[in-house]
Write a protein that holds these residues in place. Structure first.
Motif, PDB file in Angstrom:
ATOM      1  N   MET A  33     -28.656  -6.054  -2.707  1.00  0.00           N
ATOM      2  CA  MET A  33     -27.741  -5.219  -3.475  1.00  0.00           C
ATOM      3  C   MET A  33     -28.112  -5.260  -4.958  1.00  0.00           C
ATOM      4  O   MET A  33     -28.170  -6.334  -5.558  1.00  0.00           O
ATOM      5  N   PRO A  34     -28.390  -4.111  -5.555  1.00  0.00           N
ATOM      6  CA  PRO A  34     -28.772  -4.096  -6.974  1.00  0.00           C
ATOM      7  C   PRO A  34     -27.598  -4.473  -7.876  1.00  0.00           C
ATOM      8  O   PRO A  34     -26.434  -4.296  -7.510  1.00  0.00           O
ATOM      9  N   ILE A  35     -27.918  -4.982  -9.046  1.00  0.00           N
ATOM     10  CA  ILE A  35     -26.890  -5.315 -10.028  1.00  0.00           C
ATOM     11  C   ILE A  35     -26.629  -4.086 -10.888  1.00  0.00           C
ATOM     12  O   ILE A  35     -27.551  -3.521 -11.485  1.00  0.00           O
ATOM     13  N   VAL A  36     -25.378  -3.661 -10.937  1.00  0.00           N
ATOM     14  CA  VAL A  36     -24.977  -2.505 -11.743  1.00  0.00           C
ATOM     15  C   VAL A  36     -23.878  -2.963 -12.699  1.00  0.00           C
ATOM     16  O   VAL A  36     -23.266  -4.019 -12.496  1.00  0.00           O
ATOM     17  N   PRO A  37     -23.610  -2.204 -13.761  1.00  0.00           N
ATOM     18  CA  PRO A  37     -22.543  -2.607 -14.697  1.00  0.00           C
ATOM     19  C   PRO A  37     -21.218  -2.842 -13.978  1.00  0.00           C
ATOM     20  O   PRO A  37     -20.784  -2.021 -13.170  1.00  0.00           O
ATOM     21  N   HIS A  38     -20.605  -3.990 -14.253  1.00  0.00           N
ATOM     22  CA  HIS A  38     -19.341  -4.422 -13.653  1.00  0.00           C
ATOM     23  C   HIS A  38     -19.437  -4.627 -12.143  1.00  0.00           C
ATOM     24  O   HIS A  38     -18.424  -4.723 -11.466  1.00  0.00           O
ATOM     25  N   GLY A  39     -20.664  -4.721 -11.640  1.00  0.00           N
ATOM     26  CA  GLY A  39     -20.849  -4.935 -10.206  1.00  0.00           C
ATOM     27  C   GLY A  39     -21.190  -6.362  -9.843  1.00  0.00           C
ATOM     28  O   GLY A  39     -21.464  -6.651  -8.676  1.00  0.00           O
ATOM     29  N   GLU A  58     -21.654 -16.276  -6.861  1.00  0.00           N
ATOM     30  CA  GLU A  58     -22.018 -14.964  -7.387  1.00  0.00           C
ATOM     31  C   GLU A  58     -21.550 -13.924  -6.386  1.00  0.00           C
ATOM     32  O   GLU A  58     -21.781 -14.066  -5.180  1.00  0.00           O
ATOM     33  N   ILE A  59     -20.890 -12.891  -6.868  1.00  0.00           N
ATOM     34  CA  ILE A  59     -20.397 -11.806  -6.013  1.00  0.00           C
ATOM     35  C   ILE A  59     -20.852 -10.481  -6.600  1.00  0.00           C
ATOM     36  O   ILE A  59     -20.700 -10.239  -7.797  1.00  0.00           O
ATOM     37  N   ARG A  60     -21.420  -9.632  -5.746  1.00  0.00           N
ATOM     38  CA  ARG A  60     -21.811  -8.286  -6.160  1.00  0.00           C
ATOM     39  C   ARG A  60     -21.098  -7.264  -5.275  1.00  0.00           C
ATOM     40  O   ARG A  60     -20.843  -7.525  -4.098  1.00  0.00           O
ATOM     41  N   VAL A  61     -20.804  -6.117  -5.849  1.00  0.00           N
ATOM     42  CA  VAL A  61     -20.161  -5.039  -5.102  1.00  0.00           C
ATOM     43  C   VAL A  61     -20.971  -3.763  -5.273  1.00  0.00           C
ATOM     44  O   VAL A  61     -21.835  -3.655  -6.151  1.00  0.00           O
ATOM     45  N   ASP A  62     -20.685  -2.776  -4.427  1.00  0.00           N
ATOM     46  CA  ASP A  62     -21.378  -1.501  -4.477  1.00  0.00           C
ATOM     47  C   ASP A  62     -21.055  -0.763  -5.771  1.00  0.00           C
ATOM     48  O   ASP A  62     -20.093  -1.087  -6.482  1.00  0.00           O
ATOM     49  N   ALA A  63     -21.863   0.253  -6.071  1.00  0.00           N
ATOM     50  CA  ALA A  63     -21.752   0.960  -7.349  1.00  0.00           C
ATOM     51  C   ALA A  63     -20.397   1.639  -7.535  1.00  0.00           C
ATOM     52  O   ALA A  63     -19.836   1.624  -8.640  1.00  0.00           O
ATOM     53  N   ALA A  64     -19.855   2.223  -6.478  1.00  0.00           N
ATOM     54  CA  ALA A  64     -18.567   2.910  -6.603  1.00  0.00           C
ATOM     55  C   ALA A  64     -17.448   1.926  -6.935  1.00  0.00           C
ATOM     56  O   ALA A  64     -16.594   2.199  -7.784  1.00  0.00           O
ATOM     57  N   THR A  65     -17.471   0.778  -6.278  1.00  0.00           N
ATOM     58  CA  THR A  65     -16.461  -0.245  -6.563  1.00  0.00           C
ATOM     59  C   THR A  65     -16.658  -0.803  -7.967  1.00  0.00           C
ATOM     60  O   THR A  65     -15.683  -1.054  -8.686  1.00  0.00           O
ATOM     61  N   ALA A  66     -17.924  -0.965  -8.378  1.00  0.00           N
ATOM     62  CA  ALA A  66     -18.208  -1.455  -9.726  1.00  0.00           C
ATOM     63  C   ALA A  66     -17.628  -0.514 -10.777  1.00  0.00           C
ATOM     64  O   ALA A  66     -17.086  -0.960 -11.799  1.00  0.00           O
ATOM     65  N   ALA A  67     -17.726   0.784 -10.540  1.00  0.00           N
ATOM     66  CA  ALA A  67     -17.163   1.753 -11.480  1.00  0.00           C
ATOM     67  C   ALA A  67     -15.649   1.603 -11.569  1.00  0.00           C
ATOM     68  O   ALA A  67     -15.066   1.678 -12.663  1.00  0.00           O
ATOM     69  N   LYS A  68     -15.002   1.354 -10.437  1.00  0.00           N
ATOM     70  CA  LYS A  68     -13.552   1.128 -10.435  1.00  0.00           C
ATOM     71  C   LYS A  68     -13.211  -0.127 -11.223  1.00  0.00           C
ATOM     72  O   LYS A  68     -12.246  -0.145 -12.005  1.00  0.00           O
ATOM     73  N   LEU A  69     -13.994  -1.169 -11.022  1.00  0.00           N
ATOM     74  CA  LEU A  69     -13.754  -2.416 -11.748  1.00  0.00           C
ATOM     75  C   LEU A  69     -13.934  -2.207 -13.246  1.00  0.00           C
ATOM     76  O   LEU A  69     -13.171  -2.746 -14.061  1.00  0.00           O
ATOM     77  N   GLY A  70     -14.943  -1.424 -13.622  1.00  0.00           N
ATOM     78  CA  GLY A  70     -15.171  -1.149 -15.028  1.00  0.00           C
ATOM     79  C   GLY A  70     -13.975  -0.462 -15.667  1.00  0.00           C
ATOM     80  O   GLY A  70     -13.577  -0.797 -16.792  1.00  0.00           O
ATOM     81  N   ASN A  71     -13.391   0.475 -14.953  1.00  0.00           N
ATOM     82  CA  ASN A  71     -12.201   1.169 -15.461  1.00  0.00           C
ATOM     83  C   ASN A  71     -11.004   0.220 -15.562  1.00  0.00           C
ATOM     84  O   ASN A  71     -10.204   0.299 -16.503  1.00  0.00           O
ATOM     85  N   LEU A  72     -10.885  -0.682 -14.591  1.00  0.00           N
ATOM     86  CA  LEU A  72      -9.748  -1.606 -14.588  1.00  0.00           C
ATOM     87  C   LEU A  72      -9.791  -2.580 -15.760  1.00  0.00           C
ATOM     88  O   LEU A  72      -8.760  -2.901 -16.355  1.00  0.00           O
ATOM     89  N   VAL A  73     -10.983  -3.078 -16.084  1.00  0.00           N
ATOM     90  CA  VAL A  73     -11.085  -4.147 -17.081  1.00  0.00           C
ATOM     91  C   VAL A  73     -11.323  -3.620 -18.491  1.00  0.00           C
ATOM     92  O   VAL A  73     -11.264  -4.400 -19.451  1.00  0.00           O
ATOM     93  N   ALA A  74     -11.562  -2.336 -18.645  1.00  0.00           N
ATOM     94  CA  ALA A  74     -11.856  -1.779 -19.974  1.00  0.00           C
ATOM     95  C   ALA A  74     -10.719  -2.065 -20.951  1.00  0.00           C
ATOM     96  O   ALA A  74      -9.567  -1.688 -20.726  1.00  0.00           O
ATOM     97  N   GLY A  75     -11.051  -2.776 -22.030  1.00  0.00           N
ATOM     98  CA  GLY A  75     -10.074  -3.073 -23.074  1.00  0.00           C
ATOM     99  C   GLY A  75      -9.001  -4.067 -22.679  1.00  0.00           C
ATOM    100  O   GLY A  75      -8.015  -4.230 -23.401  1.00  0.00           O
ATOM    101  N   GLN A  76      -9.175  -4.749 -21.553  1.00  0.00           N
ATOM    102  CA  GLN A  76      -8.149  -5.662 -21.048  1.00  0.00           C
ATOM    103  C   GLN A  76      -8.469  -7.122 -21.367  1.00  0.00           C
ATOM    104  O   GLN A  76      -9.625  -7.495 -21.561  1.00  0.00           O
ATOM    105  N   LYS A  77      -7.422  -7.934 -21.383  1.00  0.00           N
ATOM    106  CA  LYS A  77      -7.546  -9.379 -21.403  1.00  0.00           C
ATOM    107  C   LYS A  77      -7.094  -9.898 -20.044  1.00  0.00           C
ATOM    108  O   LYS A  77      -6.405  -9.193 -19.308  1.00  0.00           O
ATOM    109  N   TYR A  78      -7.460 -11.127 -19.748  1.00  0.00           N
ATOM    110  CA  TYR A  78      -7.099 -11.661 -18.433  1.00  0.00           C
ATOM    111  C   TYR A  78      -5.579 -11.763 -18.278  1.00  0.00           C
ATOM    112  O   TYR A  78      -4.868 -12.202 -19.181  1.00  0.00           O
ATOM    113  N   SER A  79      -5.115 -11.344 -17.129  1.00  0.00           N
ATOM    114  CA  SER A  79      -3.729 -11.539 -16.726  1.00  0.00           C
ATOM    115  C   SER A  79      -3.695 -11.584 -15.215  1.00  0.00           C
ATOM    116  O   SER A  79      -4.628 -11.118 -14.546  1.00  0.00           O
TER     117      SER A  79
END
Length: 214
Positions: A33-39, A58-79
């Motif tokens: 599985m390739p490494i993609v941003p937020h993947g 180490e955990i990697r996810v597919d590109a579509a899921t990585a894009a969702k993760l990128g949207n979720l964490v954008a500008g966020q702090k841990y909670s």
């Protein structure tokens, strides 16, 4: 023992490479599985008062899921709310690769207790049923019989590839020998495995989510 359990035990016994039984099976491409941003998420688990490294994940996810993760964490702090959202996204991912590298020796009994504790977190979160929890825990010694004498050694790795309802498992010794390689088709396995990383109170959860924020 139900048919699914019988088949899984048979596969484990067949794939375990014990002293004097010949060469291990050739490794398959679980980690292609390739490494993609937020993947990609990483975490180092430390135990004891002296902060001894125990296992790196180490955990990697597919590109579509990585894009969702990128949207979720954008500008966020841990909670915990953010961690819940990330966990749900990974749980629904069509393709997940997990690799654990052990940093010191662990006896079989310790390892099985760790699996049971992770399964309990998945159970407490209602990710798996009590029946599935009992079934898995009851048969862990049979499934991991190849660790009875050697245990887990520094540098050993355990990998999982979760694609749809299929789970692939591979345990590789530090010297490169594949001691376990098997496939299983059972949707429940995904929830039990990921529960050990992302269910509430899972030891890896906060570290994995924070790795997306860095």
């Amino acid at each position: 023992m139900n048919p699914r359990t019988t088949g899984l035990v048979t596969l484990l016994l067949a794939c375990a490479v014990l002293p004097g039984t010949g060469s291990p099976p050739a490794a398959s491409a679980l980690d292609d599985m390739p490494i993609v941003p937020h993947g990609r998420m990483t975490a180092l688990l430390e135990k004891t008062l002296f902060k001894v490294d125990v296992v790196a994940a180490e955990i990697r996810v597919d590109a579509a899921t990585a894009a969702k993760l990128g949207n979720l964490v954008a500008g966020q702090k841990y909670s915990e709310g953010l961690a819940d959202q990330v966990s749900r996204a990974v749980l629904a991912a069509p393709d997940v690769w997990i690799r654990m590298e052990f940093k010191r020796g662990i006896k079989q009994k310790q390892y099985l207790k760790g699996i049971e504790a992770n399964m309990k977190r998945a159970l407490d979160a209602a990710w798996i049923s009590p029946e599935h929890f009992d079934d898995v825990v009851a048969h862990l010694p049979e499934w991991y019989v190849f660790l009875a004498e050697r245990g887990i050694q520094d540098g050993d790795t355990m990998e999982y590839r979760l694609r749809g309802d299929t789970t692939q498992y591979r345990f590789t010794a530090a010297d490169g020998k594949v001691l376990l390689e098997m496939d299983e088709t059972d949707t429940r396995s995904r929830y039990g495995i990921l529960g050990g990383y992302f269910a509430p109170k899972a030891e890896f959860r906060k570290r994995l989510v924070r790795s997306l924020l860095s």
